[in-house]
Design a protein around this motif. Structure first.
Motif, mmCIF file in Angstrom:
data_model
loop_
_atom_site.group_PDB
_atom_site.id
_atom_site.type_symbol
_atom_site.label_atom_id
_atom_site.label_comp_id
_atom_site.label_asym_id
_atom_site.label_seq_id
_atom_site.Cartn_x
_atom_site.Cartn_y
_atom_site.Cartn_z
ATOM 1 N N GLY A 1 104.290 56.138 93.341
ATOM 2 C CA GLY A 1 103.733 55.660 94.853
ATOM 3 C C GLY A 1 104.502 56.402 95.929
ATOM 4 N N PHE A 2 105.404 57.369 95.710
ATOM 5 C CA PHE A 2 106.494 57.820 96.596
ATOM 6 C C PHE A 2 106.435 59.441 96.063
ATOM 7 N N SER A 3 106.308 60.182 97.223
ATOM 8 C CA SER A 3 106.455 61.672 97.412
ATOM 9 C C SER A 3 107.403 62.198 98.309
ATOM 10 N N GLY A 4 107.478 63.595 98.331
ATOM 11 C CA GLY A 4 108.462 64.264 99.345
ATOM 12 C C GLY A 4 109.518 64.743 98.874
ATOM 13 N N LEU A 5 110.480 65.486 99.596
ATOM 14 C CA LEU A 5 111.690 65.787 99.288
ATOM 15 C C LEU A 5 112.545 64.839 98.855
ATOM 16 N N ASN A 6 112.761 63.830 99.625
ATOM 17 C CA ASN A 6 113.659 62.634 99.311
ATOM 18 C C ASN A 6 112.953 61.289 99.133
ATOM 19 N N CYS A 7 111.667 61.779 98.581
ATOM 20 C CA CYS A 7 110.859 60.388 97.958
ATOM 21 C C CYS A 7 110.686 59.322 98.954
ATOM 22 N N THR A 8 110.657 59.712 100.236
ATOM 23 C CA THR A 8 110.405 58.788 101.367
ATOM 24 C C THR A 8 108.880 58.488 101.823
ATOM 25 N N GLU A 9 108.215 59.374 101.155
ATOM 26 C CA GLU A 9 106.787 59.158 101.724
ATOM 27 C C GLU A 9 105.700 58.569 100.666
ATOM 28 N N ARG A 10 105.147 57.379 101.394
ATOM 29 C CA ARG A 10 104.318 56.525 100.411
ATOM 30 C C ARG A 10 102.842 57.182 100.369
ATOM 31 N N GLN A 11 102.595 57.043 99.231
ATOM 32 C CA GLN A 11 101.049 57.733 98.474
ATOM 33 C C GLN A 11 100.328 56.381 97.974
ATOM 34 N N LEU A 12 99.049 56.381 98.352
ATOM 35 C CA LEU A 12 97.953 55.382 97.698
ATOM 36 C C LEU A 12 97.013 56.678 97.113
ATOM 37 N N ARG A 13 96.803 56.651 95.833
ATOM 38 C CA ARG A 13 95.581 57.399 95.259
ATOM 39 C C ARG A 13 94.643 56.400 94.716
ATOM 40 N N THR A 14 93.354 57.013 94.608
ATOM 41 C CA THR A 14 92.384 56.220 93.920
ATOM 42 C C THR A 14 91.663 56.440 92.662
ATOM 43 N N ARG A 15 91.526 55.682 91.818
ATOM 44 C CA ARG A 15 90.909 55.649 90.522
ATOM 45 C C ARG A 15 89.344 55.601 90.678
ATOM 46 N N ARG A 16 88.484 56.422 90.294
ATOM 47 C CA ARG A 16 87.131 56.388 90.498
ATOM 48 C C ARG A 16 86.420 56.094 89.281
ATOM 49 N N ASN A 17 85.296 55.402 89.490
ATOM 50 C CA ASN A 17 84.413 55.315 88.178
ATOM 51 C C ASN A 17 83.754 56.663 87.902
ATOM 52 N N ILE A 18 83.846 57.066 86.496
ATOM 53 C CA ILE A 18 83.552 58.448 86.285
ATOM 54 C C ILE A 18 82.029 58.681 86.591
ATOM 55 N N PHE A 19 81.193 57.953 86.589
ATOM 56 C CA PHE A 19 79.909 58.460 86.976
ATOM 57 C C PHE A 19 79.793 58.403 88.635
ATOM 58 N N GLN A 20 80.813 58.292 89.223
ATOM 59 C CA GLN A 20 80.632 58.454 90.746
ATOM 60 C C GLN A 20 81.333 59.842 90.960
ATOM 61 N N LEU A 21 81.915 60.418 89.936
ATOM 62 C CA LEU A 21 82.466 62.016 90.194
ATOM 63 C C LEU A 21 81.271 62.998 90.415
ATOM 64 N N THR A 22 81.671 63.929 91.464
ATOM 65 C CA THR A 22 80.631 65.003 91.352
ATOM 66 C C THR A 22 80.856 66.040 90.099
#
Length: 529
Positions: free
Chosen positions: A106-127
């Motif tokens: 849930g964190f990223s960046g050089l000093n791990c201070t940037e919050r990240q939120l990624r989304t898992r999707r239904n495989i049938f909704q992928l292009t």
């Protein structure tokens, strides 16, 4: 771009993650029982010079365990990872990793201070291109050696207590197959004896947190070998499915035209070799799986034992499971009744929540339905459908967490089967993770599910939500208290007015029959609800 071409281009990228860090799989580290590798950024153990972490003694839980495992000192996984190491890196802040060289989920960046939120999707909704990219990533992982991790091919005793290391290289995909095997394998007792009633990843409270970490690490490794920082595992929503709709050559591999137990040669998964599927042979030899190829993936969906699993799970069964208020109960194993975990795992009836190990529901039902490599616990991760399935199981766990908002204390602190107490470290992960650390909403770990996403809330609303939920649960008491308060206020107001009236007059003769408008406006009327 074709899958072959995409895979060829991706193979030049660099890999990583798993179980025994390569930097600690040597005689010196094993004899010293220390796994504190240097961080490349400053060359110091655990990045200590950069305040990322430090090498410290492992603090093991002393909470009592359940009665399911009546031995002590016979299994390398007891009090993980103390048989191999009793000092590891303890990372500070948002840093993590076996050398504190990475960021917490849930964190990223050089000093791990940037919050990240990624989304898992239904495989049938992928292009089509997104789906092809996912399949290419799977194939890349199967053909890319892990740079950071190796697997153990012998027990600590067979390693002569560390003086004779027994480790082997492995590709990134099979690393995770091996980890799943290692967590669920039988205990080797010597001779031809084994103890089967043990599992550090199933049949107990840690089932859901363990697989949550497993998927997070799996995603992390795919991002590292591909350079795709936005990658997430897709899920397969199997509710009410009439058959295996992902079992086509377009997706996870169709059925072989002449042998129903094999995959179609049109799918590149048909060329994959499985590992860690011959548990009885390992037991008879008192040996560990050494990741030797053992044949192709087996899968014959729907031709399973119908008396055990008549069909795939239904939406109604999932909804009933979500209605259960207890995360764990009773013996906290596969015999637990009215347990959300045991019902979702599939050892309790998804219509009554009563334990019934002769049937397989929900999570277990999908494994049995696949009727092949997926149906044998230790080797089930060989089939790539495993990650799609467990991503959806994790989403059901997430729905339960959001609906019931349990405190951490809801997760059992003591008396669970070995390895499953709240403060136990999960086998076989290094860096170390405790079960209780992943008994929390997924958004705190940096990911969400497409079908569970809600409109963004500001921080004040997020703060209020738990209190509003508690208020909703006790609304009847609040209304009652308000009514009683209103009655008391009315009585007190009447008494006060009566006293004022008595104070103003000395006799009935000089009291006005009507209140003058000036006095009328001074009277205070209150209502309280």
């Amino acid at each position: 771009m074709s899958l072959f071409a995409m895979g060829f281009l991706l193979v030049i990228l660099q890999p990583s993650t798993g179980q025994f860090p390569r930097a600690c799989a040597n005689t010196q580290s094993l004899l010293r029982k220390e796994c504190c590798p240097p961080w490349d950024g400053d060359g110091s153990p655990c990045g200590e010079l950069s305040s990322r972490g430090s090498c410290q003694n492992i603090l093991l839980s002393q909470a009592p365990l359940g009665p399911q495992f009546p031995f002590s000192g016979v299994d390398d996984r007891e009090d993980w990872p103390s048989v191999f190491y009793n000092r590891t890196c303890k990372c500070e802040g948002n840093f993590k990793g076996f050398n504190c060289g990475e960021c917490k989920f849930g964190f990223s960046g050089l000093n791990c201070t940037e919050r990240q939120l990624r989304t898992r999707r239904n495989i049938f909704q992928l292009t089509a291109s997104e789906k092809d990219k996912f399949l290419a990533y799977l194939n890349l992982a199967k053909n890319t050696p892990s740079q950071d991790y190796v697997i153990a091919t012998g027990t600590y005793t067979q390693m002569n207590n560390g003086s004779n290391p027994m480790f082997r290289n492995i590709n990134v995909y099979d690393l995770f197959v091996w980890m799943h095997y290692y967590a669920s394998r039988d205990t080797l007792l010597g001779g031809s004896s084994v103890w089967r009633d043990i599992d550090f990843a199933h049949e107990a409270p840690g089932f859901l947190p363990w697989h949550r970490v497993f998927l997070l690490m799996w995603e992390h490794e795919i991002r590292k070998i591909t350079g795709d920082e936005n990658f997430t595992i897709p899920y397969w929503d199997w509710r009410d499915a009439e058959d295996c709709v992902v079992c086509t050559d377009e997706y996870m591999g169709g059925r072989h035209p002449t042998n129903p137990n094999l995959l179609s040669p049109a799918s590149f998964f048909s060329s994959w070799q499985v590992i860690c599927t011959q548990s009885e042979e390992y037991n008879s030899q008192q040996a560990l799986c050494n990741a030797t190829s053992e044949g192709p993936i087996l899968r014959n969906p729907g031709n399973n034992d119908k008396s055990r699993t008549p069909r795939l799970p239904s939406s109604a069964e999932v909804e009933f499971c979500l209605s259960l208020t207890q995360y764990e109960s009773g013996s906290m194993d596969k015999m637990a009744n009215y347990s959300f975990r045991n019902t979702l795992e599939g050892f309790a009836d998804p219509r009554t929540a009563i334990s019934n190990i002769s049937q397989s529901g929900l999570h277990n039902a999908l494994h049995i339905y696949m009727n092949g490599s997926m149906s044998q616990v230790q080797g089930s991760a060989n089939d790539p459908i495993f990650v799609l399935h467990h991503a959806f199981v994790d989403s059901i766990f997430e729905r339960w967490l959001r609906r019931h908002r349990p405190m951490l204390e809801v997760y059992p602190a003591a008396n669970a089967p070995i390895g499953h107490n709240r403060e136990n470290y999960m086998v076989p992960f290094i860096p170390l993770y405790r079960n209780g650390e992943f008994f929390k909403p997924s958004r705190e770990l940096g990911y969400d599910y497409e079908y569970l996403q809600e409109p963004a809330l500001d921080s004040f609303q997020e703060f209020l939500i738990p209190y509003l939920e508690q208020a909703r649960q006790i609304w009847a008491w609040l209304v009652g208290a308000a009514v009683i308060g209103g009655i008391i206020t009315a009585v007190l107001t009447g008494l006060i007015l009566a006293c004022r009236k008595k104070k103003r007059g000395t006799s009935s003769e000089i009291q006005p029959l009507l209140v003058e408008s000036e006095d009328y406006n001074n009277i205070s009327y209150q209502s309280n609800f």
